[in-house]
Write a protein that holds these residues in place. Structure first.
Motif, mmCIF file in Angstrom:
data_model
loop_
_atom_site.group_PDB
_atom_site.id
_atom_site.type_symbol
_atom_site.label_atom_id
_atom_site.label_comp_id
_atom_site.label_asym_id
_atom_site.label_seq_id
_atom_site.Cartn_x
_atom_site.Cartn_y
_atom_site.Cartn_z
ATOM 1 N N ASP A 247 -34.409 84.519 -46.264
ATOM 2 C CA ASP A 247 -34.849 85.912 -46.118
ATOM 3 C C ASP A 247 -36.073 86.002 -45.210
ATOM 4 N N ARG A 248 -36.961 85.043 -45.363
ATOM 5 C CA ARG A 248 -38.200 85.079 -44.583
ATOM 6 C C ARG A 248 -37.954 84.804 -43.101
ATOM 7 N N CYS A 249 -36.954 84.004 -42.794
ATOM 8 C CA CYS A 249 -36.787 83.619 -41.393
ATOM 9 C C CYS A 249 -35.680 84.390 -40.679
ATOM 10 N N LYS A 250 -35.083 85.368 -41.334
ATOM 11 C CA LYS A 250 -34.028 86.119 -40.651
ATOM 12 C C LYS A 250 -34.638 87.134 -39.691
ATOM 13 N N GLU A 251 -33.875 87.439 -38.660
ATOM 14 C CA GLU A 251 -34.252 88.435 -37.674
ATOM 15 C C GLU A 251 -33.295 89.618 -37.767
ATOM 16 N N GLN A 252 -33.674 90.707 -37.137
ATOM 17 C CA GLN A 252 -32.808 91.884 -37.065
ATOM 18 C C GLN A 252 -32.377 92.096 -35.621
ATOM 19 N N THR A 253 -31.079 92.181 -35.401
ATOM 20 C CA THR A 253 -30.522 92.468 -34.082
ATOM 21 C C THR A 253 -29.655 93.705 -34.192
ATOM 22 N N ASP A 254 -30.098 94.786 -33.542
ATOM 23 C CA ASP A 254 -29.380 96.071 -33.657
ATOM 24 C C ASP A 254 -29.142 96.441 -35.115
ATOM 25 N N GLY A 255 -30.149 96.191 -35.940
ATOM 26 C CA GLY A 255 -30.071 96.582 -37.341
ATOM 27 C C GLY A 255 -29.364 95.603 -38.242
ATOM 28 N N ALA A 256 -28.791 94.528 -37.680
ATOM 29 C CA ALA A 256 -28.063 93.554 -38.490
ATOM 30 C C ALA A 256 -28.844 92.242 -38.554
ATOM 31 N N PRO A 257 -28.822 91.571 -39.692
ATOM 32 C CA PRO A 257 -29.580 90.322 -39.803
ATOM 33 C C PRO A 257 -28.877 89.167 -39.098
ATOM 34 N N VAL A 258 -29.654 88.323 -38.453
ATOM 35 C CA VAL A 258 -29.176 87.053 -37.907
ATOM 36 C C VAL A 258 -30.208 85.998 -38.273
ATOM 37 N N TRP A 259 -29.768 84.757 -38.309
ATOM 38 C CA TRP A 259 -30.661 83.676 -38.698
ATOM 39 C C TRP A 259 -30.809 82.706 -37.537
ATOM 40 N N PRO A 260 -32.026 82.191 -37.336
ATOM 41 C CA PRO A 260 -32.216 81.186 -36.285
ATOM 42 C C PRO A 260 -31.506 79.897 -36.670
ATOM 43 N N ASP A 309 -24.813 92.297 -48.805
ATOM 44 C CA ASP A 309 -25.643 92.128 -47.609
ATOM 45 C C ASP A 309 -25.128 90.959 -46.753
ATOM 46 N N ALA A 310 -24.787 89.849 -47.406
ATOM 47 C CA ALA A 310 -24.280 88.693 -46.661
ATOM 48 C C ALA A 310 -22.959 89.027 -45.976
ATOM 49 N N GLU A 311 -22.096 89.709 -46.682
ATOM 50 C CA GLU A 311 -20.789 90.059 -46.105
ATOM 51 C C GLU A 311 -20.949 91.035 -44.943
ATOM 52 N N ASN A 312 -21.851 91.989 -45.086
ATOM 53 C CA ASN A 312 -22.085 92.930 -43.983
ATOM 54 C C ASN A 312 -22.720 92.243 -42.781
ATOM 55 N N ALA A 313 -23.540 91.228 -43.028
ATOM 56 C CA ALA A 313 -24.113 90.465 -41.913
ATOM 57 C C ALA A 313 -23.004 89.787 -41.112
ATOM 58 N N LEU A 314 -22.005 89.274 -41.814
ATOM 59 C CA LEU A 314 -20.890 88.639 -41.115
ATOM 60 C C LEU A 314 -20.050 89.675 -40.368
ATOM 61 N N VAL A 315 -19.802 90.810 -40.986
ATOM 62 C CA VAL A 315 -19.071 91.880 -40.292
ATOM 63 C C VAL A 315 -19.787 92.254 -38.997
ATOM 64 N N ALA A 316 -21.106 92.408 -39.070
ATOM 65 C CA ALA A 316 -21.877 92.778 -37.877
ATOM 66 C C ALA A 316 -21.756 91.714 -36.793
ATOM 67 N N ALA A 317 -21.812 90.442 -37.186
ATOM 68 C CA ALA A 317 -21.700 89.363 -36.201
ATOM 69 C C ALA A 317 -20.324 89.336 -35.554
#
Length: 424
Positions: A247-260, A309-317
């Motif tokens: 959670d601490r290291c995730k970023e937001q890209t166009d409103g969706a979370p991505v992880w480094p 939240d995790a599932e929506n992050a994948l949908v966004a990706a």
């Protein structure tokens, strides 16, 4: 997209890889890669095992590839790991034995005894390292070469064994912070670069997030074990520790979370990530693997909000043109077929609010591997002869075919071939 082109490619790859003696390309596959799950016969055997388990191919093809892998003694001890030698072969053999209960049991018993010895030796070394306050090597714990990969095998073979429990206890301990040169670091912080070797680009090392080589794989193993009922002291707390760090290291890209893919020492100290170009959302590194791991953890913890939240992050990706543009191959490890398979596995367990969106994203991923009106035979030949991918499992044609089969039919693998990927 109609599933037929994808299934046609599966059939074409299987036919061209029907016999290790007549495969289109193979000197390295049958020699230096003979014991390698990623590139050699054990991984190609998985394709024929899955097809036979679904009554879509003959068992003798699987037997032939298993025989090709075991013509000479298999490596065990320090030179083996989950994707090489006895553990790699044991994974493939288990996938077959599940459907042939009178076959392979004696061989598996012998290999399981050797694996237990090797795991014990690795665990002893890991605990001595932690006791001494030293940082781990990625190969100590990762899914490809380390204890997380061994844990995936043990959890499948004997989830209640002492060896399985010992690996889970180690994974819990790995999540405890470690003090190094007066600085508090995550317990999985590596002093090297992501390759596992010293790297001037990573002064002070890094924390790896990936499924293949980082804490994502540990999260997935602990989550799968908890869902299986194999829980050790501190198990749920360890899951939450990893989730909080992600959670601490995730970023937001166009409103969706991505992880480094990783966090450097400078980024950790400043609590600010260096901006990066869009990255592929693959299994090995990126959102496809990490979203599935976090979904599994949320299911284990009963955290519906985190699951969604995790599932929506994948949908966004899966619907982000920039992330998909960064995906440049078709392989299971970091290509379109692997993303499709991770999406299919995530969709199986998804909340009703996200399941349909995940299913809807899969056809475009399949079309990226084999566009409509593409000749399956020609595509199979190109994939098998590709210098980077070749015929194998992790980057090559066999893995692509396995992922396409599961994604196209919307049915989970019958042989559990993907247990080594820690996504199911």
């Amino acid at each position: 997209m109609n599933a037929y082109p994808a299934l046609g490619l599966v059939d074409a790859i299987a036919a061209q890889l029907a016999d290790p003696e007549t495969m289109p390309r193979g000197p390295r596959t049958l020699s230096s890669d003979r014991q390698h799950l990623a590139y050699g016969p054990p991984g190609i055997a998985l394709l024929h095992i899955e097809l036979a388990a679904n009554d879509l191919g003959p068992w003798h093809r699987a037997h032939d590839w298993l025989a090709a892998a075991s013509r000479q003694p298999l490596t065990s001890g320090p030179d083996s790991h989950p994707f090489y030698g006895v553990p790699a072969f044991a994974h493939a053999l288990t996938c077959a034995a599940d459907h042939l209960p009178d076959s392979y049991q004696r061989a598996l018993d012998v290999m399981d005894a050797q694996i237990a010895v090797d795991v014990g030796r690795r665990l002893d070394a890991a605990h001595r390292r932690i006791d001494a306050g030293r940082l781990p090597q990625l190969a100590e714990f990762d899914a490809i070469r380390g204890l997380t990969g061994y844990g995936a095998y043990l959890l499948r073979r004997n989830p209640s064994s002492s060896a399985t429990r010992a690996v889970l206890e180690y994974c819990v301990r790995l999540t405890e912070p470690i003090t190094h040169h007066g600085e508090t670091l995550p317990g999985w912080w590596a002093e090297t670069g992501p390759s596992g070797s010293p790297d001037d680009r990573f002064p002070g090392g890094h924390a790896n997030t990936g499924m293949a080589h980082g804490i994502g794989g540990v999260l997935a193993l602990l989550a799968l074990a908890a869902r299986n009922g194999s829980v050790t002291d501190g198990h749920h707390a360890a899951l939450r520790t990893i989730l909080t760090w992600l959670d601490r290291c995730k970023e937001q890209t166009d409103g969706a979370p991505v992880w480094p893919y990783w966090v450097t020492q400078a980024e950790m100290r400043s609590a600010r990530l260096t901006p990066s170009a869009p990255r592929r959302p693959s299994w090995c590194y990126g959102t496809a693997g990490l979203a599935r791991a976090q979904q599994l953890a949320a299911l284990a913890l009963g955290d519906t909000c985190r699951q969604i939240d995790a599932e929506n992050a994948l949908v966004a990706a899966l619907t982000d043109p920039e992330q998909l543009k960064a995906t440049t191959d078709n392989g299971l490890c970091h290509g379109f077929s692997g993303i499709a398979h991770a999406a299919a596995r995530t969709a199986e367990d998804a909340h009703p609010s996200t399941a349909e969106k995940l299913h809807a994203a899969i056809p475009a991923l399949l079309a990226a591997v084999i566009p409509p009106d593409t000749d399956p035979e020609l595509t199979a030949t190109v994939l098998i002869q590709d210098e980077k991918g070749g015929p194998g499992f992790l980057d090559g044609a066999a893995g692509i075919a396995l992922a396409l089969l599961a994604s196209s039919t919307a049915a989970p693998p019958r042989s559990a071939w993907d247990a080594c990927l820690l996504i199911a």
